[in-house]
Every structure is written in structure tokens, then in C-alpha cells.
Enzyme design. Structure first.
Site, PDB file in Angstrom:
ATOM      1  N   THR A 194      37.726 -10.770  29.302  1.00 15.82           N
ATOM      2  CA  THR A 194      36.947 -11.724  28.522  1.00 15.82           C
ATOM      3  C   THR A 194      35.579 -12.023  29.131  1.00 15.82           C
ATOM      4  OG1 THR A 194      38.945 -12.685  27.580  1.00 15.82           O
ATOM      5  CG2 THR A 194      36.964 -14.060  27.549  1.00 15.82           C
ATOM      6  N   HIS A 252      33.456 -10.402  30.716  1.00 14.59           N
ATOM      7  CA  HIS A 252      32.358  -9.433  30.643  1.00 14.59           C
ATOM      8  C   HIS A 252      32.084  -8.939  29.220  1.00 14.59           C
ATOM      9  CE1 HIS A 252      35.552  -6.430  30.712  1.00 14.59           C
ATOM     10  NE2 HIS A 252      35.911  -6.775  31.917  1.00 14.59           N
ATOM     11  N   LEU A 256      29.666 -10.376  20.619  1.00 17.57           N
ATOM     12  CA  LEU A 256      29.285 -10.256  19.203  1.00 17.57           C
ATOM     13  C   LEU A 256      30.478 -10.635  18.317  1.00 17.57           C
ATOM     14  CD1 LEU A 256      27.263  -8.071  20.607  1.00 17.57           C
ATOM     15  CD2 LEU A 256      27.037  -7.228  18.271  1.00 17.57           C
ATOM     16  N   VAL A 288      52.966 -13.786  36.768  1.00 16.91           N
ATOM     17  CA  VAL A 288      54.304 -13.446  36.293  1.00 16.91           C
ATOM     18  C   VAL A 288      54.736 -12.143  36.951  1.00 16.91           C
ATOM     19  CG1 VAL A 288      55.659 -12.782  34.261  1.00 16.91           C
ATOM     20  CG2 VAL A 288      54.046 -14.682  34.122  1.00 16.91           C
ATOM     21  N   HIS A 328      34.233   0.350  28.873  1.00 14.14           N
ATOM     22  CA  HIS A 328      33.320   0.068  27.753  1.00 14.14           C
ATOM     23  C   HIS A 328      32.059  -0.536  28.360  1.00 14.14           C
ATOM     24  CE1 HIS A 328      32.340  -0.558  23.599  1.00 14.14           C
ATOM     25  NE2 HIS A 328      32.215  -1.859  23.736  1.00 14.14           N
ATOM     26  N   TYR A 330      24.976  -0.966  19.065  1.00 11.28           N
ATOM     27  CA  TYR A 330      24.838  -2.332  18.557  1.00 11.28           C
ATOM     28  C   TYR A 330      23.895  -3.108  19.461  1.00 11.28           C
ATOM     29  CZ  TYR A 330      28.485  -3.476  22.097  1.00 11.28           C
ATOM     30  OH  TYR A 330      29.198  -3.616  23.254  1.00 11.28           O
ATOM     31  N   ASP A 379      60.983  -2.724   0.750  1.00 12.47           N
ATOM     32  CA  ASP A 379      61.179  -2.207  -0.609  1.00 12.47           C
ATOM     33  C   ASP A 379      61.810  -0.838  -0.429  1.00 12.47           C
ATOM     34  OD1 ASP A 379      60.380  -2.170  -3.593  1.00 12.47           O
ATOM     35  OD2 ASP A 379      59.454  -0.340  -2.835  1.00 12.47           O
ATOM     36  N   THR A 402      65.613   1.922  -1.225  1.00  8.00           N
ATOM     37  CA  THR A 402      66.878   2.151  -1.931  1.00  8.00           C
ATOM     38  C   THR A 402      68.016   2.091  -0.921  1.00  8.00           C
ATOM     39  OG1 THR A 402      66.734   4.541  -1.666  1.00  8.00           O
ATOM     40  CG2 THR A 402      65.888   3.639  -3.727  1.00  8.00           C
ATOM     41  N   TYR A 433      69.857  15.361   0.421  1.00  3.00           N
ATOM     42  CA  TYR A 433      69.839  15.094   1.863  1.00  3.00           C
ATOM     43  C   TYR A 433      70.831  16.019   2.540  1.00  3.00           C
ATOM     44  CZ  TYR A 433      67.371  10.808   0.689  1.00  3.00           C
ATOM     45  OH  TYR A 433      66.443   9.915   0.212  1.00  3.00           O
TER      46      TYR A 433
HETATM   47  C1  LIG Z   1      32.096  -4.304  27.983  1.00  2.00           C
HETATM   48  C2  LIG Z   1      32.832  -5.026  26.905  1.00  2.00           C
HETATM   49  C3  LIG Z   1      32.131  -5.568  25.834  1.00  2.00           C
HETATM   50  C4  LIG Z   1      32.798  -6.235  24.837  1.00  2.00           C
HETATM   51  N1  LIG Z   1      32.103  -6.765  23.794  1.00  2.00           N
HETATM   52  C5  LIG Z   1      32.744  -7.414  22.804  1.00  2.00           C
HETATM   53  C6  LIG Z   1      32.025  -7.979  21.716  1.00  2.00           C
HETATM   54  O1  LIG Z   1      30.814  -7.905  21.647  1.00  2.00           O
HETATM   55  N2  LIG Z   1      32.715  -8.622  20.743  1.00  2.00           N
HETATM   56  C7  LIG Z   1      34.082  -8.721  20.776  1.00  2.00           C
HETATM   57  O2  LIG Z   1      34.654  -9.286  19.861  1.00  2.00           O
HETATM   58  N3  LIG Z   1      34.789  -8.200  21.808  1.00  2.00           N
HETATM   59  C8  LIG Z   1      34.160  -7.558  22.818  1.00  2.00           C
HETATM   60  N4  LIG Z   1      34.862  -7.042  23.864  1.00  2.00           N
HETATM   61  C9  LIG Z   1      36.308  -7.186  23.867  1.00  2.00           C
HETATM   62  C10 LIG Z   1      36.818  -8.540  24.363  1.00  2.00           C
HETATM   63  O3  LIG Z   1      36.157  -8.875  25.537  1.00  2.00           O
HETATM   64  C11 LIG Z   1      38.318  -8.447  24.582  1.00  2.00           C
HETATM   65  O4  LIG Z   1      38.941  -7.969  23.419  1.00  2.00           O
HETATM   66  C12 LIG Z   1      38.949  -9.769  24.948  1.00  2.00           C
HETATM   67  O5  LIG Z   1      38.238 -10.426  25.927  1.00  2.00           O
HETATM   68  C13 LIG Z   1      40.366  -9.533  25.421  1.00  2.00           C
HETATM   69  O6  LIG Z   1      40.957 -10.769  25.639  1.00  2.00           O
HETATM   70  P1  LIG Z   1      42.460 -10.864  26.133  1.00  2.00           P
HETATM   71  O7  LIG Z   1      42.770 -12.310  26.227  1.00  2.00           O
HETATM   72  O8  LIG Z   1      43.339 -10.024  25.322  1.00  2.00           O
HETATM   73  O9  LIG Z   1      42.477 -10.158  27.568  1.00  2.00           O
HETATM   74  P2  LIG Z   1      41.923 -10.647  28.997  1.00  2.00           P
HETATM   75  O10 LIG Z   1      40.663 -11.400  28.890  1.00  2.00           O
HETATM   76  O11 LIG Z   1      41.918  -9.435  29.852  1.00  2.00           O
HETATM   77  O12 LIG Z   1      43.041 -11.632  29.475  1.00  2.00           O
HETATM   78  C14 LIG Z   1      44.307 -11.200  29.944  1.00  2.00           C
HETATM   79  C15 LIG Z   1      44.661 -12.101  31.112  1.00  2.00           C
HETATM   80  O13 LIG Z   1      46.024 -11.868  31.478  1.00  2.00           O
HETATM   81  C16 LIG Z   1      46.112 -12.125  32.857  1.00  2.00           C
HETATM   82  N5  LIG Z   1      47.328 -11.504  33.389  1.00  2.00           N
HETATM   83  C17 LIG Z   1      47.601 -10.182  33.462  1.00  2.00           C
HETATM   84  N6  LIG Z   1      48.794  -9.981  34.038  1.00  2.00           N
HETATM   85  C18 LIG Z   1      49.290 -11.200  34.344  1.00  2.00           C
HETATM   86  C19 LIG Z   1      50.496 -11.628  34.979  1.00  2.00           C
HETATM   87  N7  LIG Z   1      51.410 -10.770  35.399  1.00  2.00           N
HETATM   88  N8  LIG Z   1      50.688 -12.954  35.127  1.00  2.00           N
HETATM   89  C20 LIG Z   1      49.759 -13.851  34.694  1.00  2.00           C
HETATM   90  N9  LIG Z   1      48.596 -13.486  34.110  1.00  2.00           N
HETATM   91  C21 LIG Z   1      48.368 -12.175  33.930  1.00  2.00           C
HETATM   92  C22 LIG Z   1      44.845 -11.480  33.409  1.00  2.00           C
HETATM   93  O14 LIG Z   1      44.519 -11.983  34.673  1.00  2.00           O
HETATM   94  C23 LIG Z   1      43.830 -11.818  32.350  1.00  2.00           C
HETATM   95  O15 LIG Z   1      43.069 -12.954  32.655  1.00  2.00           O
HETATM   96  C24 LIG Z   1      34.212  -6.373  24.891  1.00  2.00           C
HETATM   97  C25 LIG Z   1      34.911  -5.829  25.964  1.00  2.00           C
HETATM   98  C26 LIG Z   1      34.230  -5.160  26.973  1.00  2.00           C
HETATM   99  C27 LIG Z   1      34.999  -4.584  28.087  1.00  2.00           C
END
Ligand SMILES: Cc1cc2nc3c(=O)[nH]c(=O)nc-3n(C[C@H](O)[C@H](O)[C@H](O)COP(=O)(O)OP(=O)(O)OC[C@H]3O[C@@H](n4cnc5c(N)ncnc54)[C@H](O)[C@@H]3O)c2cc1C
Length: 823
Positions: free
Chosen positions: A50, A52, A56, A179, A230, A268, A554, A556, A655
Site C-alpha cells: 500500500t 508505495h 490513481l 500470524v 510494478h 498512465y 442453474d 440439470t 455420457y
Molecule cells: C508500484 C505500484 C503502484 C501502484 N499504483 C496503484 C494505483 O495507482 N492505483 C491503485 O488502485 N492501485 C495501485 N497499486 C496497487 C495497490 O497498491 C495494492 O493493490 C494495494 O495496496 C494492496 O493492498 P493490500 O491490503 O491487499 O496489501 P498490502 O498493502 O500488501 O497489505 C498486506 C499486509 O498484510 C500483512 N501481513 C502479511 N503477512 C502477515 C502475517 N502473517 N501476519 C500479519 N500480517 C501480515 C503485511 O505486512 C501487509 O501490511 C500499485 C501497486 C504498486 C506496487
């Protein structure tokens, strides 16, 4: 390290992951009144993908459900911006450019269906785009679309705002709590083991982003996500080509630049201070942190970290960016962000309850998790509270992946292909090529020899049509536009042969589910709206409903013995229907639910001559009525023959155990029946008004709305799931109905999602459409308000920017008295 102050012994819901996904689920659960929720995060909030993100928020997606979810995100971010913890929401609008006529068609198609649910997407010219985004060059731009409500947000601030809202609603958030294990007992989740102690839980939600697969493994669940690198960069303030600095936001009177997507150039942009953020989808992708077997192996300490800059891979994107925004050539680069993100094999999220009861997933956001987070949180919270999703999200449901996605290498191949074609236009004839062929019918080699053109569904190679039939078809029927792409005159030839003589179809990919045991009849009667536990040999067409009376399945059902039933459903719906039946089956051992798809081949022989062709091959005869089945032999092969049809003709589905499949096809093909593919089946079923789940039917519509009231047995002994809601809906009266339309122009053919106007106002959206070769009409189905649904109503269907006159007609168009199927 900050240690959690107090770890509770138990909580109703434990959310794993403090990214935008986990905090949004927590926020929405609190909003639903769930008070006993704990979120655990192994490091700090936002420290996964998240922090980084480029932030957008585009709402328009290739599918209406996801677009609706993103619309919820925007509404939420707008609202949060007015609150105590503003997430940095900037509603600057968004532009999508078209550089080819095909892209322009895609945009017009999107404008069409966006109108059907109130998204204010408008077509703009290249010059208008440039007026709004003065830094862009119009070179090669044919036009575009503008969405005034798009924007961007600060991903970390958004996460903190959601976390604050969740806390205010009673959610406990424990950071630096990792976890280590997930307890499962009797097929249900029982709690989590953390490095700070154990928490018993009824529900556990895996919001682990790129760590979601690793967390899933702790519960014995496969979550097919691949961490992919990415990249984007952030420039210093830009200079115009003449050397002057571009006007700052303040100098422009506070007007923000809209976001800009140029999919044909894979890039973008969005504004960042007085510079730009620029990123894209490289044609050469980079899966990250996979071990030798392609399994994800993200380092245990990968939090708050980035990957090294990969200029080599970014070069194509950077060059394209300079073409679209020439000032990029002189721009200083403030920073390059290369971060990993969880991608899935089909670019859709992984949401919902898994095969382990109470263990949910919300992950795999494929670089649109910020745009999606609001909608994802809302859908997930409602799903958790109600026990079923609030709307039709099967294409995002984690259970959609078949067993083959347990393979890390297959998952990687598919994910890579999807990433590298992210911005490609999703033409209707687009087929994936990675990992093919994988699942094939026993008659595959014979289809190849006949010049079959294959499509892929759920890993199966399925015949779309046979090129060898093309010469017998009418090439002048090719539809205009997208529907004409990949079109073959063979389809009409196969269609005509089935109506006038006999067609032979390979349906081996149909999913088959065996439900057996002393409790099987009771379970199926409870799950089905029709009576299915009839005499052995009976075949019943039925639906399964959810608690809202919406159609979940849906299919049979054939009673093969006193305590055994065979359910046959669509190729792509096997995993869904299996999970639905299993999820409702008693756990006392009285019912066994098994996926037997691969055990049986299935071939259909349909058409007025099918009895004449099949009869001589079956000494036991074919004198059993429509909607019954018998064990017979065909040539040398033992088969179960079902007198059913999806084409609206006399005929049988045969079948046999898979090892006989090649022999059975050979035997049937030798009768002279014309081999046909799925496109012909689709055209045949459209004429006959047969519905397809996932398009015409969904969890959001009832059988009455869908015109399937004839399947519903209200008041049957013991009742059925969804009956109460259905009765209530019936009493309230129907407000919409699935209706058949014929279009005035036979060359204007719908692909689905086209808007339908009645009286000049958008009244509905096409669920499915195609050309009916026998009736000679372009046909479309759409849900229309009951008031606009009477046969004879004049309508218009929006196809690629043109409004084609249409009329609501009485259905089915073909054989309304069912004389052919009962012949
Ligand atoms: C370079 C880049 C640019 C992007 N630009 C965009 C954009 O412009 N627009 C957009 O919509 N999206 C964008 N994204 C995507 C977006 O950032 C992600 O889809 C989103 O942040 C993912 O969120 P998340 O909560 O699923 O994962 P994460 O933010 O990775 O959160 C998962 C969390 O789980 C925790 N975790 C993992 N294992 C454990 C464990 N065993 N116990 C406890 N905690 C744990 C981790 O520490 C982490 O904090 C971009 C991504 C990248 C890499």
C-alpha cells in the site's frame, strides 16, 4: 519493536493484514455493526504494497460489477475527505485516450454501458483532452473518454483514515503481531496463532496482499496470487518544451490536471506537486520472489521496503511517456518506485469465503487495490455478515479457480500473460495462450483433425467451430464491428445442420457433480427450487437460490439411483456449484459431494434426424421420454443417455466413462451428423430462449424475473432455500423482467452489456446476444422495467456508439410449443 498491549483470547472476526484491503474490510465491518473485530498486522499499517502505490483511482473497468464497486470507493473517499482524517482525495477527473479505431470502439462500448448505471463517462476529442491536460501531445490520438469523478488519493492516508474509522467503530488494531498459523477444525476455521499468542475466531479474513498465498497455506487453502514487480516514477516540476516552467497548480487557479491513461502506449500519468507520476505495464513483466518451483516466497522481513530500479524493463514505458508528454524528455526524476504487488491469473480480485468455512480472502488486487478498496471492503463486510455476497461477484470469487491453479507454474504463466497484456483491448475473440492445452476431451485429436478452432474455459480446450464447415456457411452474415472479429461462417453451417438434420457436439468439459448417500435427496430438495428427487432416471432442470431468492446455480439434476444424483452444469461454473452444494451439505457423513467432471466424456447429438442416426447403434432402443435418462449402449460403448437439449431440438446427451470417449465420438461422427462447436450451441440456445448463468442469470435476479417461474415449486414438502424471499418478492410484484429483443439490423450483433433505451431513456443492459441463424434476427436479452417489457415495445440498443432500433418480442423465437424437443 512495539509489542501489542493486549491480545484478546478470542474475537468473532480476525483480519490479517493492515494494508488498504484489511483496513477497508475492518472499516466496513464496523459500519455493519460488527463490534468484535481484531485486525493484526505483522509490521506497521501500510507497510506491504500500500505505501508505495501511485494512488490513481479510476472507476471504469471492463466489467460492470467492478465499476460499481469502484464507484463506491469514490463516494467513500469523497466522504472521508470531509471528515477528521482526510485521505488526500483529489477529484480531478480522468482521461482515457484512444490511439486506434479499435480503442475508440472500446471507449464507445464503455460509454454505452457506463450510461446504464449512471457513470458520467463522456466521449472527448483529442483537442479537448489536450485542453484538459495541456502537457500532452495529440500525436496519434483519435479521441478519448473523460470521467469527471475519477481522481487520486494518498494510499497511506487512506489506510489511516479507514483504520481510524474502524477503531471508532470498535475494531481493535494490533500492529507488530504476526500470524504464524491458522487453526482449522472440522472444515471450519477456529482461530489464529500469532507471535504474541492465540486468538480463537469464528471468521478469519486473509487480507495479506502479496502474502495472501502464504497465509492461505496456513489454512490449507490455495490463493493463486503472484507477487509482480510494478514501477512508476515521479518527476521534478516539469518544463514546457520552450524552456518555461509549466504552470503550477496554484498558477492554474487551483485546477488539477486530470489523470491520463494512454493504454495504446501502456502508460498512465497523474499530477504530483508540480511534476508528474508516470507508470505503466511493461510488455516484459517480472514476477518476484518465486522459488524454484514457482511458489511465492516473499522474505519474512519484507515490510516498508522497495525493489531496486529496473530501467532496462522500464525503458519502453519511459519512451512511450515521452511521446505522449514531450516535457518528460527534459524532466528531472525525483524518484523511481519499484514495488511488488499481488497479481492473479485473470486480473480479477480474489474475494470471499474459501472451502474452509469462515476463512475468507480479500487479496490479489492487481495494481488497482486503491481504486477498489472501498468497494472491496463493502462487499466483503456484507458477505461476512450475511454469509453470502451482496451481488454477483463470481468472477472475483476466490473459488472460481479450478484445481489446476493449485499448480504454481500454471498460475505464474497465466499471471505473466495477463500482466503483459493488461492494456490490450479485450476483444470478444481474445483467447489466452499460456499453459495450453491443459484439459482436453478424449476426442481432442479428432477435433484437431477436423480443423477445430479451440477456445479455452476453466483450462479446457473447447471447440468453438470447425473450420472444415466454413465453406457450407454464408459469409455475407458476418456481423459488423467487434462481433465480426474471429467470426466464421462455419457457425451458421453448424447451426443449420442441427436444425435441419443433426449436429454433434463435444460437451465433455461440462462440470459434473455426483451427490450421493442417504441424505442426498433431502439435501438437493432443500437446495433446488424444482422437485428433483423424482423417480430414478428423471432429469430435472432447476436452480439453487440464495437467501434473497437470487439464482446461485442453474443446472440439470439426474437421479441415477435411489441415493445418487448427477448434477451437470456449465464448464466455468463447476467450482462455484460444487462449493455451493458442499457448503450446504451436512457434515455427518450422510452426503458425499464429488467433482466427477473428468471421469465422463459427454457428446450431444441433436437435430430432427438424431433418432434416425442413433437408433441403429442402440439395441436397447431410445423410447424414453423427454427429460428422462437410461443406461444404453451406443456401438461398443456403454453410456448414460439423457434426453435433454440445449439447442431446442430432439436429441440426447450421451455420457460415457472417459476411456471410451474417443471410440464414442468416432462412432457418432460416422453417422454423418455434422460436428459443431460452442458458438453454434450459443446461437441455437438464444433462439430457443435458454438462459445462461453468469450473464442472463445471476445471484441478483429471481427465477420469476428471469422467466424461469416454471421451475419453481412453491410449497413443496420441506420447502427450499430462498423460498421465503421468493414468495415475498412475488407478492411485491415484479419490477423488471428478462426480455427478448430483436434488432432491426441483422449485422448489428450484441456481445453483452450494451445499453437498451426505451422512450429515449436507458432502461436496461444486454445480458447476452447473438445472431439467430434460423430466425434470421440479431437477438438480445435484457432486464427491462416491467412497465417497458411488453412484447411490441419499441427500444434501441447501443452498439459501438450507434443506436440500433429493436423491439421486445414474445419468446422463445423458435418452436414456442416445444414440439421439436418432444418429438
Ligand atoms: C508500484 C505500484 C503502484 C501502484 N499504483 C496503484 C494505483 O495507482 N492505483 C491503485 O488502485 N492501485 C495501485 N497499486 C496497487 C495497490 O497498491 C495494492 O493493490 C494495494 O495496496 C494492496 O493492498 P493490500 O491490503 O491487499 O496489501 P498490502 O498493502 O500488501 O497489505 C498486506 C499486509 O498484510 C500483512 N501481513 C502479511 N503477512 C502477515 C502475517 N502473517 N501476519 C500479519 N500480517 C501480515 C503485511 O505486512 C501487509 O501490511 C500499485 C501497486 C504498486 C506496487
Amino acid at each position: 519493536m512495539t509489542l501489542p498491549k493486549s491480545l484478546p483470547d478470542r474475537a468473532r472476526v480476525v483480519i490479517i493484514g493492515g494494508g488498504v484491503g484489511g483496513t477497508s474490510v475492518a472499516y466496513h465491518l464496523a459500519g455493519q455493526g460488527e463490534r468484535d473485530v481484531v485486525l493484526v498486522e505483522r509490521a506497521d499499517l501500510t507497510s506491504g504494497s500500500t505505501f508505495h502505490s501511485a494512488g490513481l483511482v479510476g472507476q471504469l473497468r471492463a466489467d460492470p460489477t467492478l465499476t460499481r464497486m469502484n464507484m463506491h470507493s469514490v463516494a467513500l473517499y469523497r466522504e472521508l475527505q470531509q471528515g477528521e482524517n482526510p485521505p488526500g482525495w483529489v477529484e480531478c477527473g480522468g482521461i482515457r485516450l484512444a490511439g486506434t479505431p479499435e480503442r475508440m470502439e472500446e471507449i464507445r462500448r464503455q460509454i454505452g454501458w457506463a450510461a446504464s448505471f449512471g457513470l458520467p463517462l463522456e466521449e472527448i476529442s483529442a483537442a479537448e483532452a489536450q485542453r484538459m491536460f495541456p502537457l500532452m501531445s495529440t500525436e496519434g490520438v483519435l479521441g478519448g473518454a473523460y470521467l469527471a469523478t475519477d481522481g487520486y488519493v494518498d494510499p497511506s492516508q487512506l489506510t489511516y483514515a479507514l483504520a481510524a474509522g474502524a477503531r471508532a467503530g470498535g475494531v481493535r488494531i494490533l500492529t507488530h503481531t504476526r500470524v504464524l498459523g491458522i487453526e482449522v477444525a472440522g472444515g471450519r476455521v477456529a482461530g489464529v496463532r500469532t507471535d504474541a499468542g492465540d486468538i480463537e475466531a469464528e471468521i478469519v479474513v486473509d487480507c495479506g496482499g502479496m502474502f495472501a498465498a502464504e497465509i492461505g497455506r496456513m489454512a490449507g487453502v490455495r490463493v493463486p496470487v503472484v507477487p509482480m514487480s510494478h514501477q512508476y516514477l515521479v518527476t521534478e516540476p516539469l518544463r514546457e518544451r520552450d524552456g518555461t516552467r509549466s504552470p503550477s497548480v496554484r498558477e492554474r487557479g487551483g485546477t488539477r490536471l486530470p489523470t491520463l491513461r494512454d493504454p495504446d502506449n501502456l502508460v498512465y500519468f497523474r499530477e504530483e506537486v508540480d511534476g508528474l507520476v508516470m507508470g505503466g505495464y511493461e510488455r516484459r513483466s517480472a514476477p518476484w520472489a518465486l522459488d524454484d518451483t514457482d511458489q511465492d516466497a516473499v522474505p519474512a522481513d519484507f515490510n516498508g521496503r522497495l525493489l531496486g530500479e529496473d530501467w532496462d524493463r522500464f525503458e519502453e514505458i519511459a519512451a512511450n511517456a515521452r511521446l505522449r508528454v514531450p516535457a518528460m524528455a527534459d524532466a528531472g526524476i525525483r524518484k523511481v518506485i519499484n514495488g511488488p504487488e499481488a497479481f492473479t491469473p485473470d486480473n480479477e480480485f480474489c474475494l470471499g469465503e474459501t472451502e474452509v468455512g469462515g476463512f475468507f480472502v480479500a487479496a490479489g488486487f492487481c495494481a488497482h487495490g486503491i481504486a477498489g478498496a472501498g468497494g472491496i471492503g463493502q462487499v466483503m463486510a456484507e458477505w461476512i455478515v450475511a454469509g453470502e455476497p451482496p451481488m454477483h461477484v463470481w468472477h472475483m470469487d476466490v473459488r472460481r479457480f479450478g484445481a489446476h491453479y493449485r499448480s504454481p507454474s500454471y498460475t505464474r504463466e497465466r499471471t505473466v500473460e495477463n500482466y503483459e497484456t493488461y492494456y490490450d483491448i479485450p476483444f470478444p475473440d481474445r483467447e489466452r495462450s499460456a499453459g495450453r492445452p491443459l484439459r482436453v476431451s478424449p476426442a481432442y485429436g479428432q477435433h484437431v483433425a477436423l480443423g477445430a478452432y479451440f477456445g479455452e474455459k476453466a483450462g479446457w480446450e473447447r471447440v468453438e467451430y470447425y473450420a472444415s464447415n466454413a465453406a457450407s456457411g454464408d459469409a455475407s452474415l458476418r456481423p459488423r464491428g467487434w462481433a465480426g472479429r474471429g467470426w466464421s461462417s462455419a457457425v451458421g453451417a453448424e447451426h443449420a445442420a442441427t436444425r435441419t438434420s443433426a449436429g454433434l457436439f463435444d460437451e465433455s468439459s461440462f462440470a459434473k457433480i455426483e451427490v450421493s448417500g442417504p441424505g442426498a435427496a433431502k439435501l438437493l430438495e432443500w437446495l433446488c427450487d424444482n422437485e428433483v428427487a423424482r423417480d430414478a432416471g428423471a432429469v430435472t432442470y432447476t436452480q439453487c437460490l440464495n437467501a434473497r431468492g437470487g439464482i446461485e446455480c442453474d443446472f440439470t439434476v439426474t437421479r441415477t439411483a435411489e441415493d445418487a444424483f448427477m448434477v451437470v452444469t456449465g464448464t466455468a461454473f463447476g467450482t462455484h456449484d460444487l462449493a455451493w452444494i458442499r457448503g450446504h451439505a451436512p457434515r455427518d457423513g450422510t452426503v458425499r459431494v464429488a467433482d466427477v467432471t473428468g471421469q465422463y466424456a459427454c457428446f450431444a447429438l441433436w437435430g430432427p434426424r438424431s433418432r434416425e442416426l442413433l437408433g441403429p447403434l442402440t439395441p436397447s432402443g431410445l423410447d424414453f421420454p423427454y427429460l428422462t435418462s437410461r443406461e444404453i449402449t451406443v456401438g461398443d460403448v456403454p453410456v448414460r443417455a439423457l434426453r435433454v437439449t440445449f439447442a431446442g431440438e430432439l436429441g440426447w446427451e450421451l455420457y460415457c466413462s472417459s476411456e471410451y470417449g474417443a471410440a464414442l465420438w468416432r462412432t457418432l461422427a460416422a453417422t454423418g451428423a455434422v460436428p459443431g462447436g460452442y458458438r453454434a450451441i450459443d446461437a441455437l440456445r438464444l433462439e430457443k430462449g435458454y438462459r445462461v448463468w453468469g450473464t442472463d442469470l445471476s445471484p441478483d435476479v429471481t427465477p420469476y424475473e428471469a422467466g424461469l417461474g416454471f421451475c419453481v415449486r412453491l410449497g413443496k414438502p420441506g420447502g427450499f432455500l430462498g423460498e421465503e424471499a421468493l414468495v415475498a418478492a412475488k407478492e411485491r410484484g415484479l419490477t423488471r423482467r428478462l426480455r427478448c429483443l430483436t434488432l432491426a439490423d441483422p449485422h448489428a450483433v450484441c456481445l453483452g452489456n450494451e445499453p437498451v433505451r426505451v422512450g429515449g431513456k436507458v432502461a436496461g443492459r444486454v445480458t447476452s446476444g447473438g445472431y439467430g441463424y434460423t430466425v434470421g434476427h440479431s437477438i438480445a436479452y435484457a432486464y427491462l422495467p416491467a412497465t417497458d417489457a411488453e412484447p411490441g415495445t419499441r427500444a434501441e440498443v447501443g452498439i459501438l456508439g450507434d443506436w440500433i432500433p429493436a423491439e421486445v418480442v414474445r419468446e422463445p423465437l423458435y418452436d414456442p410449443r416445444n414440439e421439436r424437443v418432444r418429438a
